[in-house]
Design a protein around this motif. Structure first.
Motif, PDB file in Angstrom:
ATOM      1  N   PRO A  53      91.685  15.111 -79.947  1.00 52.76           N
ATOM      2  CA  PRO A  53      92.347  16.022 -80.893  1.00 52.76           C
ATOM      3  C   PRO A  53      91.449  17.159 -81.382  1.00 52.76           C
ATOM      4  N   ARG A  54      90.129  17.010 -81.232  1.00 54.06           N
ATOM      5  CA  ARG A  54      89.245  18.093 -81.678  1.00 54.06           C
ATOM      6  C   ARG A  54      89.474  19.392 -80.893  1.00 54.06           C
ATOM      7  N   VAL A  55      90.163  19.306 -79.755  1.00 51.00           N
ATOM      8  CA  VAL A  55      90.479  20.502 -78.977  1.00 51.00           C
ATOM      9  C   VAL A  55      91.280  21.495 -79.811  1.00 51.00           C
ATOM     10  N   LEU A  56      92.190  20.964 -80.643  1.00 53.94           N
ATOM     11  CA  LEU A  56      93.050  21.847 -81.435  1.00 53.94           C
ATOM     12  C   LEU A  56      92.287  22.583 -82.529  1.00 53.94           C
ATOM     13  N   GLU A  57      91.058  22.171 -82.776  1.00 49.82           N
ATOM     14  CA  GLU A  57      90.254  22.855 -83.778  1.00 49.82           C
ATOM     15  C   GLU A  57      89.550  24.082 -83.194  1.00 49.82           C
ATOM     16  N   GLY A  58      89.676  24.242 -81.870  1.00 48.14           N
ATOM     17  CA  GLY A  58      89.051  25.391 -81.219  1.00 48.14           C
ATOM     18  C   GLY A  58      87.553  25.281 -81.096  1.00 48.14           C
ATOM     19  N   LYS A  59      87.014  24.076 -81.213  1.00 46.99           N
ATOM     20  CA  LYS A  59      85.579  23.883 -81.146  1.00 46.99           C
ATOM     21  C   LYS A  59      85.084  23.922 -79.700  1.00 46.99           C
ATOM     22  N   LEU A  60      83.806  24.223 -79.553  1.00 49.10           N
ATOM     23  CA  LEU A  60      83.192  24.185 -78.230  1.00 49.10           C
ATOM     24  C   LEU A  60      82.831  22.744 -77.912  1.00 49.10           C
ATOM     25  N   LEU A  61      83.540  22.168 -76.958  1.00 52.11           N
ATOM     26  CA  LEU A  61      83.331  20.778 -76.572  1.00 52.11           C
ATOM     27  C   LEU A  61      82.790  20.721 -75.148  1.00 52.11           C
ATOM     28  N   PRO A  62      82.010  19.716 -74.835  1.00 54.49           N
ATOM     29  CA  PRO A  62      81.485  19.597 -73.460  1.00 54.49           C
ATOM     30  C   PRO A  62      82.602  19.344 -72.469  1.00 54.49           C
TER      31      PRO A  62
END
Length: 629
Positions: free
Chosen positions: A170-179
């Motif tokens: 779900p952190r994808v929806l925060e627009g964060k840079l994820l690996p």
């Protein structure tokens, strides 16, 4: 073994079995709900739709999608649909349904939402931060799904995008840079056709022009350039060079000159600008071939190598940016005929569109940015962006700018406005018909950069003159604009915009101050001829000579020292000569009468002189009109 011991052993093994079941169940649940992330990127032009295939999604998985623009003014839109849906059918059905609903309720925005709800499993336009698109979708059944990303349907946008896909993350929806640790989606190249462009040009090579250079539009990392060239006439054998921004060869085809056609491909690893294709005649160390050629170039279009490919609307070669130019003169501050220049207060406006100027409206929550003064030039230079710099070609001295404003819109449109005052050279003065002359004043705007980068065009409805120019001697008879090309001091051919004013003099001054007095002087002198007192005639004609000299000095103060005669000069010189001849004749008649007593002869000659005087003026005027008009 007693019952108690059997019970305890049973319970112990049952607990172990239950623990293993729970442990295996927990492991299965974790494996099924494992979080995965994939980051994709690309570029979208107006009208482009990028399709991705998401294979082997499992029931119960939660898919998170986040798409944001990274360049240009892109406002992304994403939608998810089934893997068994035919893309062409989907596009046709979407358009048909959208038209139907719009026709029913008359609201295109509501119609789009209804159509998207019917045909997509999930979709979003601005669900993320700002204009970013974001959606969450719980997979209903095992299988493949498809995802599309394009520009928002509510506005034409373009640029680069960053697409983040996450499964159970779900952190994808925060627009964060994820690996990015997984391959969730695969680009459907066949359906997308993104970045595909094909274009053809023709040319002629000769000993006088043995090569031609064509500059390409910017190329992105991973794009492949396909080139095909063939001779179509003459004995031409073409050699093709692919060069980078510094004219360093990246590839050479048909270097030995063994073929009349050649083809090659080249893949770019990084984003590259100002790449050039040079077609040369073979060969410099022997007979130089000549003739016509056909150059076919494509991006991500391998069929180009066969010499036959379908052209696209997306251009491959860089076209000059059209810059609309307009100049309006508010005031003519003065016309210095001796110095051959004139001063103006005017406004200059330029409009153009450069994709490099596009920006994301989210950065300022605005659709345009305003730059005042000349600071914008430094700002654009720092960003490596050109603008259509210009010079007023016939400007003398410094141009004083009262206002300088540059407005840049998010889609790359730009408007430059300047109000200025300047002294402009007028080398086209021609005073031969003075004061009945018609002159041309020019305001010539030259592009500093070559015509291959910027090409001027006329801005409709802007150029002209104000209602009160403040110039009393001249009146403007005609105003028009001219677009042409000229050679700059650098040797480059540049575009030129010219505002031309065709002006003529207000004649009241010359009629009342020069011609009318001349007529009275003529009539007074002629009236003296009807007197028999030759002394009075001589005095009158002598005074006329001084008057003509004074008039001559007055006119000389207005005009430069010319190397030719004007109409006014001809009239004044004729009047001076006629007066001198009349003076000599009258002195001669007086001498004949006083010393020789030839009264009959004097009377006869006097009649000729009396009527010859006006006839001489009439002849001089008619001759001047014939010569100058």
């Amino acid at each position: 073994m007693n019952k108690t011991t059997l019970f305890r052993r049973y319970v112990r093994w049952e607990l172990v079995a239950l623990f293993l079941v729970v442990l295996s169940g927990t492991g299965a649940a974790h494996a099924e709900g494992e979080s995965r992330v994939q980051v994709l990127s690309g570029h979208i032009e107006p009208g482009d739709i990028v399709y991705y295939v998401l294979p082997d999604l499992k029931q119960g998985d939660v898919l998170y999608v986040y798409a944001s623009g990274t360049s240009g003014n892109l406002d992304p839109f994403v939608a998810l649909f089934g893997g068994d849906v035919k893309i062409k059918v989907l596009e046709e059905k979407f358009i048909a349904e959208l038209k139907r609903i719009t026709h029913e309720n008359g609201d295109p925005l509501s119609a789009f939402s209804q159509t998207a709800d019917q045909l997509f499993l999930a979709w979003d336009d601005d669900g993320g931060t700002g204009y970013a698109a974001a959606l969450k979708f719980t997979v209903p059944a095992d299988g493949s799904y498809q995802l599309l990303i394009t520009s928002t349907p509510y506005k034409e946008t373009f640029g680069g995008y960053r697409l983040v896909l996450g499964l159970n993350e779900p952190r994808v929806l925060e627009g964060k840079l994820l690996p990015s640790n997984a391959n969730i989606a695969v680009l459907n190249k066949t359906a997308s056709l993104v970045g595909v462009a094909v274009e053809e040009v023709t040319g002629t090579l000769s000993p006088e022009e043995p090569s031609k250079i064509f500059t390409l539009n910017p190329l992105r990392a991973g794009e492949t350039l396909y080139v095909f060239v063939e001779a179509t006439s003459g004995d031409l054998i073409p050699v093709v060079y692919l060069k980078d921004f510094g004219n360093k060869p990246l590839y050479v085809a048909n270097f030995l000159g063994r073929q009349r056609s050649t083809a090659f491909q080249y893949t770019f690893e990084t984003h590259t600008r100002n790449v050039k294709i040079e077609v040369r005649s073979c060969c410099e160390d022997k007979h130089l071939t000549a003739g016509d050629f056909r150059l076919l170039v494509g991006i991500n279009a391998p069929e180009v190598l066969t010499g036959q490919a379908e052209f696209t609307e997306t251009p491959v070669f860089r076209k000059p940016i059209e810059v609309q130019v307009g100049v309006r003169i508010h005031q003519i501050t003065g016309v210095d005929q001796r110095a051959e220049n004139f001063g103006i207060v005017g406004s200059l406006e330029m409009q153009w569109r450069d994709r490099d100027l596009a920006f994301n409206p989210e950065t300022c929550q605005c659709d345009f940015k305003i730059f005042k003064g000349d600071k914008f030039a430094q700002i654009l230079e720092d960003k490596g962006i050109r603008w259509p710099e210009f010079a007023i070609f016939n400007q003398q001295g410094r141009r004083w700018s009262q206002n300088q404003i540059l407005v840049i819109f998010s889609d790359g449109r730009a408007i430059y406005f300047e109000r200025f005052s300047a002294t402009l050279q007028a080398p086209d003065f021609n005073f031969r018909k003075f004061p009945f002359d018609t002159q041309q004043f020019f305001v010539r705007i030259d592009s500093i950069l070559p015509v291959s980068l910027y090409r001027f065009a006329v801005m409709e409805g802007f150029s002209g003159v104000g209602d009160q120019l403040g110039e009393e001697e001249w009146r403007v008879d005609k105003v028009d604009t001219i677009i042409s090309s000229t050679s700059a001091t650098t040797g480059d051919v540049v575009s030129r915009f010219s505002l031309r004013l065709e002006v003529s003099r207000h004649l009241d001054y010359y009629v009342l101050r020069i011609f009318l007095p001349l007529i009275f002087i003529f009539l007074m002198s002629w009236a003296a001829f009807f007197l028999k007192d030759y002394s009075i005639r001589i005095n009158v004609l002598s005074a006329n000579l001084f008057v003509f000299v004074a008039f001559n000095f007055t006119i000389a103060d207005v005009l430069p020292r010319l190397g030719y005669l004007t109409f006014m000069d001809t009239i004044m010189i004729s009047a001076f000569i006629i007066s001198v001849l009349s003076l000599i004749i009258n002195i001669y008649l007086k001498r004949l009468l006083e010393t020789e007593g030839q009264e009959a002869r004097v009377q006869r000659l006097d009649r000729y002189a009396t009527w010859g005087y006006p006839l001489a003026y009439l002849f001089a005027i008619m001759l001047a009109i014939v010569l100058f008009f």
